[in-house]
Design an enzyme around this catalytic site. Structure first.
Site, PDB file in Angstrom:
ATOM      1  N   ASP A 124      61.333  28.293 -72.440  1.00 32.34           N
ATOM      2  CA  ASP A 124      60.363  29.824 -71.706  1.00 32.34           C
ATOM      3  C   ASP A 124      60.093  30.394 -72.931  1.00 32.34           C
ATOM      4  O   ASP A 124      59.604  31.713 -71.579  1.00 32.34           O
ATOM      5  CB  ASP A 124      61.457  30.875 -70.597  1.00 32.34           C
ATOM      6  CG  ASP A 124      62.780  30.860 -71.035  1.00 32.34           C
ATOM      7  OD1 ASP A 124      63.069  31.264 -72.049  1.00 32.34           O
ATOM      8  OD2 ASP A 124      63.525  31.435 -70.465  1.00 32.34           O
ATOM      9  N   LYS A 176      64.321  22.108 -83.149  1.00 31.72           N
ATOM     10  CA  LYS A 176      65.291  20.921 -82.478  1.00 31.72           C
ATOM     11  C   LYS A 176      65.036  20.166 -83.235  1.00 31.72           C
ATOM     12  O   LYS A 176      65.365  18.945 -83.065  1.00 31.72           O
ATOM     13  CB  LYS A 176      65.843  20.561 -81.545  1.00 31.72           C
ATOM     14  CG  LYS A 176      67.035  22.126 -80.878  1.00 31.72           C
ATOM     15  CD  LYS A 176      68.245  21.601 -79.789  1.00 31.72           C
ATOM     16  CE  LYS A 176      67.361  21.040 -78.357  1.00 31.72           C
ATOM     17  NZ  LYS A 176      66.557  21.940 -77.875  1.00 31.72           N
ATOM     18  N   LYS A 203      61.679  19.296 -69.850  1.00 33.48           N
ATOM     19  CA  LYS A 203      60.483  18.837 -70.210  1.00 33.48           C
ATOM     20  C   LYS A 203      59.235  18.382 -71.294  1.00 33.48           C
ATOM     21  O   LYS A 203      58.333  17.427 -70.939  1.00 33.48           O
ATOM     22  CB  LYS A 203      60.334  20.610 -70.677  1.00 33.48           C
ATOM     23  CG  LYS A 203      58.613  21.078 -71.510  1.00 33.48           C
ATOM     24  CD  LYS A 203      58.492  22.237 -71.683  1.00 33.48           C
ATOM     25  CE  LYS A 203      59.862  22.741 -72.752  1.00 33.48           C
ATOM     26  NZ  LYS A 203      60.315  21.898 -73.917  1.00 33.48           N
ATOM     27  N   LYS A 252      62.316  25.929 -69.024  1.00 29.30           N
ATOM     28  CA  LYS A 252      63.389  26.520 -69.115  1.00 29.30           C
ATOM     29  C   LYS A 252      63.696  24.836 -69.549  1.00 29.30           C
ATOM     30  O   LYS A 252      63.713  24.185 -69.525  1.00 29.30           O
ATOM     31  CB  LYS A 252      63.950  26.978 -68.178  1.00 29.30           C
ATOM     32  CG  LYS A 252      65.811  27.487 -68.077  1.00 29.30           C
ATOM     33  CD  LYS A 252      66.379  27.249 -67.147  1.00 29.30           C
ATOM     34  CE  LYS A 252      67.463  27.985 -67.237  1.00 29.30           C
ATOM     35  NZ  LYS A 252      68.552  26.701 -67.381  1.00 29.30           N
TER      36      LYS A 252
END
Length: 313
Positions: A160, A61, A35, A30
């Site tokens: 995700d 990004k 992450k 998510k």
């Protein structure tokens, strides 16, 4: 034709380098779950153990690798290709005429880690997953992994999302394994379950298996038992737990990993151990995603834990 291309791409990524198999690992989770922080620290840990590592950021990004480069952004593959005229010339012509060099898209970070950011389309145009498809194809055609003699490729995949280009590492079996990063937050587990649902479908067609769950503690609540119950129902192993440490935040403010910022701290040792566990893990499972009623029950367990925690505070 599309599936033939996928098969060709898949086979071309099975390399033998100096007698060792190149290990490719993809990380999902998510958005905002930590992450990219996890991937950068694992990359730093692997590099410290003597591995040649490349991190491929698959988020439009383009900030996946910033903690490996003192917070500095790098040009994205798609931006560079646009400057080289990909829309008119195409990748094949750009490569054939040597209009693109490896150093145009690959930058070195902490301890010699190679960094690549796929990037995305112009705002409002096209599918963001296109960047993942383009960068993987380009790295293959330019023989990047072979020429750089890397041991490990880490794919940091957007949130995700398991459709389109973002599903490429798991859909075509490109990655040897998939790891899902989650906290004990309900929405994080909900997203992890969705990702595993995609993995389970692709495994049946030769896609990547689930290497395990990385439990990344966020906030004040540490509910390992709940995450463990989720993993058990999912037919997954918890490969490691990363505790909530202020060192991680301090390091990120300086654009660094915890391993670079405070190598002797306990959190850095945890990342080192986790990296070794992941590198040595050669097994995976086909996850059994939870049904709606099951994931809702997990949510109720979390809700009760939050209530109890408030009472004791």
């Amino acid at each position: 034709m599309y599936y033939i291309v996928l098969l060709i791409l898949r086979e071309s990524f099975i390399f033998m380098l100096n007698g060792d198999i190149l290990k490719q690992i993809a990380f999902y989770g998510k958005g905002g779950i930590g992450k990219s922080t996890t991937v950068c620290n694992l990359a730093a840990a692997l590099s410290k153990s003597g591995k040649k590592v490349i991190v491929v950021g698959c988020d439009p990004k383009h900030d996946c690798t910033s903690n490996l480069r003192s917070g500095e952004d790098i040009p994205t593959v798609l931006d560079v290709l646009r400057e080289k005229g990909i829309d008119k010339l195409g990748i094949e012509t750009i490569i054939r005429e040597n209009l693109l060099k490896k150093e145009d898209i690959i930058y070195e970070g902490f301890n010699g880690i190679y960094c690549v950011e796929a990037g995305g389309p112009k705002p409002g145009y096209g599918c963001a997953g296109r960047g993942v498809i383009v960068v993987i194809d380009l790295l293959k055609k330019m023989n990047v992994f072979e020429d750089l003699d890397v041991d490990v490729v880490l794919y940091d995949v957007l949130g995700d999302v398991v459709c389109g280009g973002f599903a490429m590492p798991l859909r075509m079996g490109l990655a040897d394994q998939i790891y899902v990063v989650t906290s004990s937050d309900y929405m994080a587990l909900y997203a992890a379950n969705n990702i595993c649902s995609g993995i389970s479908q692709f495994v049946k067609r030769g896609g990547s298996t689930l290497g395990g769950i990385i439990y990344n503690v966020r906030g004040s609540m540490d509910a390992f038992d709940i995450v463990s119950e989720f993993a058990n129902q999912l037919n997954a192993n918890i490969i490691g737990k990363v505790p909530n440490s202020p060192i991680i935040n301090e390091a990120e403010i300086d654009g660094q990993t915890a391993i670079e910022y405070a190598p002797e701290e306990e959190i850095s040792k945890i990342y080192m151990e986790l990296a070794e566990s992941i590198y040595q893990n050669n097994t995976g499972t086909m996850p059994n995603p939870l049904e709606n009623a099951q994931i809702m029950q997990i949510g109720k367990m979390i809700k009760e834990r939050i209530k109890k925690q408030k009472i004791t505070e």
